[in-house]
Design a protein around this motif. Structure first.
Motif, PDB file in Angstrom:
ATOM      1  N   GLY A 151      -5.509  12.174 -58.942  1.00 54.04           N
ATOM      2  CA  GLY A 151      -6.041  11.605 -60.183  1.00 54.04           C
ATOM      3  C   GLY A 151      -5.438  10.242 -60.481  1.00 54.04           C
ATOM      4  N   GLY A 152      -4.147  10.081 -60.168  1.00 55.33           N
ATOM      5  CA  GLY A 152      -3.518   8.778 -60.373  1.00 55.33           C
ATOM      6  C   GLY A 152      -4.140   7.703 -59.502  1.00 55.33           C
ATOM      7  N   ILE A 153      -4.505   8.073 -58.276  1.00 59.63           N
ATOM      8  CA  ILE A 153      -5.163   7.107 -57.376  1.00 59.63           C
ATOM      9  C   ILE A 153      -6.554   6.781 -57.894  1.00 59.63           C
ATOM     10  CG2 ILE A 153      -5.990   6.736 -55.021  1.00 59.63           C
ATOM     11  CD1 ILE A 153      -3.743   8.665 -54.118  1.00 59.63           C
ATOM     12  N   ILE A 154      -7.276   7.791 -58.355  1.00 57.82           N
ATOM     13  CA  ILE A 154      -8.613   7.556 -58.913  1.00 57.82           C
ATOM     14  C   ILE A 154      -8.513   6.674 -60.156  1.00 57.82           C
ATOM     15  CG2 ILE A 154     -10.508   8.721 -60.129  1.00 57.82           C
ATOM     16  CD1 ILE A 154     -10.107  11.025 -58.060  1.00 57.82           C
ATOM     17  N   ALA A 155      -7.471   6.869 -60.958  1.00 52.78           N
ATOM     18  CA  ALA A 155      -7.276   6.012 -62.129  1.00 52.78           C
ATOM     19  C   ALA A 155      -7.103   4.559 -61.704  1.00 52.78           C
ATOM     20  CB  ALA A 155      -6.056   6.490 -62.919  1.00 52.78           C
ATOM     21  N   GLU A 156      -6.283   4.320 -60.688  1.00 53.29           N
ATOM     22  CA  GLU A 156      -6.091   2.958 -60.191  1.00 53.29           C
ATOM     23  C   GLU A 156      -7.410   2.358 -59.724  1.00 53.29           C
ATOM     24  OE1 GLU A 156      -3.305   3.241 -57.046  1.00 53.29           O
ATOM     25  OE2 GLU A 156      -1.655   3.952 -58.312  1.00 53.29           O
ATOM     26  N   ARG A 157      -8.213   3.161 -59.020  1.00 55.86           N
ATOM     27  CA  ARG A 157      -9.461   2.671 -58.438  1.00 55.86           C
ATOM     28  C   ARG A 157     -10.524   2.399 -59.497  1.00 55.86           C
ATOM     29  NH1 ARG A 157     -10.763   3.888 -53.237  1.00 55.86           N
ATOM     30  NH2 ARG A 157     -12.723   4.862 -53.857  1.00 55.86           N
ATOM     31  N   THR A 158     -10.412   3.067 -60.657  1.00 59.94           N
ATOM     32  CA  THR A 158     -11.413   2.890 -61.712  1.00 59.94           C
ATOM     33  C   THR A 158     -10.900   2.055 -62.878  1.00 59.94           C
ATOM     34  OG1 THR A 158     -10.722   5.015 -62.701  1.00 59.94           O
ATOM     35  CG2 THR A 158     -12.578   5.048 -61.160  1.00 59.94           C
ATOM     36  N   GLY A 159      -9.711   1.491 -62.734  1.00 53.56           N
ATOM     37  CA  GLY A 159      -9.172   0.626 -63.775  1.00 53.56           C
ATOM     38  C   GLY A 159      -8.730   1.372 -65.022  1.00 53.56           C
ATOM     39  N   ARG A 160      -8.375   2.629 -64.885  1.00 54.29           N
ATOM     40  CA  ARG A 160      -7.933   3.429 -66.024  1.00 54.29           C
ATOM     41  C   ARG A 160      -6.449   3.745 -65.904  1.00 54.29           C
ATOM     42  NH1 ARG A 160     -12.026   6.330 -68.810  1.00 54.29           N
ATOM     43  NH2 ARG A 160     -14.132   5.969 -68.006  1.00 54.29           N
ATOM     44  N   ARG A 161      -5.888   4.254 -66.984  1.00 53.10           N
ATOM     45  CA  ARG A 161      -4.525   4.770 -66.944  1.00 53.10           C
ATOM     46  C   ARG A 161      -4.546   6.181 -66.369  1.00 53.10           C
ATOM     47  NH1 ARG A 161      -4.909   3.526 -72.249  1.00 53.10           N
ATOM     48  NH2 ARG A 161      -4.544   5.738 -72.728  1.00 53.10           N
ATOM     49  N   ALA A 162      -3.462   6.571 -65.723  1.00 53.21           N
ATOM     50  CA  ALA A 162      -3.410   7.908 -65.118  1.00 53.21           C
ATOM     51  C   ALA A 162      -3.483   9.009 -66.167  1.00 53.21           C
ATOM     52  CB  ALA A 162      -2.143   8.057 -64.287  1.00 53.21           C
ATOM     53  N   ASP A 163      -3.049   8.709 -67.430  1.00 57.92           N
ATOM     54  CA  ASP A 163      -3.068   9.732 -68.468  1.00 57.92           C
ATOM     55  C   ASP A 163      -4.306   9.646 -69.356  1.00 57.92           C
ATOM     56  OD1 ASP A 163      -2.443   7.409 -69.819  1.00 57.92           O
ATOM     57  OD2 ASP A 163      -0.841   8.307 -71.032  1.00 57.92           O
ATOM     58  N   ASP A 164      -5.308   8.839 -68.951  1.00 59.03           N
ATOM     59  CA  ASP A 164      -6.572   8.839 -69.692  1.00 59.03           C
ATOM     60  C   ASP A 164      -7.145  10.246 -69.725  1.00 59.03           C
ATOM     61  OD1 ASP A 164      -6.607   6.207 -70.356  1.00 59.03           O
ATOM     62  OD2 ASP A 164      -8.327   5.655 -69.116  1.00 59.03           O
ATOM     63  N   LEU A 165      -7.721  10.608 -70.847  1.00 61.71           N
ATOM     64  CA  LEU A 165      -8.305  11.942 -70.977  1.00 61.71           C
ATOM     65  C   LEU A 165      -9.357  12.184 -69.903  1.00 61.71           C
ATOM     66  CD1 LEU A 165      -8.724  14.623 -72.463  1.00 61.71           C
ATOM     67  CD2 LEU A 165     -10.388  13.443 -73.932  1.00 61.71           C
ATOM     68  N   GLU A 166     -10.210  11.182 -69.668  1.00 59.46           N
ATOM     69  CA  GLU A 166     -11.289  11.369 -68.697  1.00 59.46           C
ATOM     70  C   GLU A 166     -10.752  11.604 -67.287  1.00 59.46           C
ATOM     71  OE1 GLU A 166     -12.895   9.329 -72.251  1.00 59.46           O
ATOM     72  OE2 GLU A 166     -11.141   9.001 -70.950  1.00 59.46           O
ATOM     73  N   VAL A 167      -9.698  10.888 -66.929  1.00 63.34           N
ATOM     74  CA  VAL A 167      -9.088  11.084 -65.605  1.00 63.34           C
ATOM     75  C   VAL A 167      -8.491  12.474 -65.508  1.00 63.34           C
ATOM     76  CG1 VAL A 167      -7.247  10.315 -64.059  1.00 63.34           C
ATOM     77  CG2 VAL A 167      -8.670   8.629 -65.241  1.00 63.34           C
TER      78      VAL A 167
END
Length: 214
Positions: A151-167
């Motif tokens: 999820g942390g990698i997906i957050a990086e790839r989508t420009g989000r924070r790792a603790d975003d609710l959606e992530v």
């Protein structure tokens, strides 16, 4: 871009060669796991202490705990997380996250399942998850840790924070679903191709959990 990239079965990605130190560590982990599974099959999980596993693997109990913090971790820890993270980071940035996860499952678990030893270890692990409450409880923690890693990698790839609710919701939903698929596979005598079963699972998430009447 098509709505779901990589609709065809993706080619596998060979892992990068490990250094000598990493290979030795991996060999020790594998020796401990194999010894544990032999003893669990002969005597049962609860009747097999860690010091007996250490003796069977020809290592000290402290070495076992250095590699596996708990006895449950001997069953649940594998070499896949780092490889899945590496494969995920290499996917095209414009690929949808669920498509990237599907590719990772094919590339890493698909290769493992084509190896007879890898498939047998997967079967033994899922049977123990099914049958031993302590392992089943620990399995949820292990799967959550994998979800946080990817999820942390997906957050990086989508420009989000790792603790975003959606992530967090995405990772929790995907890996809880994959966990259920693994249990389903072993509970149904492994009749279905494991990787194709994971495809079915991800397809259901992709279609918004649309459960139609047969």
């Amino acid at each position: 871009m098509p709505p779901y990239p990589c609709e065809d079965a993706p080619a596998t990605t060979p892992p990068r060669p490990a250094g000598l130190r990493e290979r030795k560590k991996a060999a020790t982990r594998q020796a401990i796991r194999r010894a544990a599974h032999r003893l669990f099959a002969e005597h049962g999980y609860d009747a097999t202490p860690v010091d007996r596993i250490a003796a069977e693997a020809d290592v000290s109990p402290s070495t076992v705990f250095r590699y596996f913090p708990t006895k449950e971790d001997i069953v649940l820890t594998d070499e896949y997380d780092d490889e899945m993270a590496e494969v995920l980071r290499a996917r095209p940035l414009d690929e949808r996250p669920l498509a990237s996860v599907r590719y990772v499952m094919h590339a890493v678990l698909g290769r493992a399942m084509r190896d007879p030893e890898g498939r047998e270890e997967m079967i033994r692990r899922e049977e123990l998850v099914r049958d031993v409450p302590a392992i089943r409880a620990r399995a949820h923690e292990s799967m959550s840790a994998t979800g946080r890693l990817l999820g942390g990698i997906i957050a990086e790839r989508t420009g989000r924070r790792a603790d975003d609710l959606e992530v967090r919701v995405f990772a929790a939903a995907v890996f809880a679903a994959l966990h259920e698929a693994s249990l389903y596979w072993v509970e149904h005598d492994r009749d279905e191709d494991f990787v194709l079963l994971l495809d079915r699972t991800l397809a259901m998430l992709r279609h918004g959990l649309d459960l139609r009447t047969h």
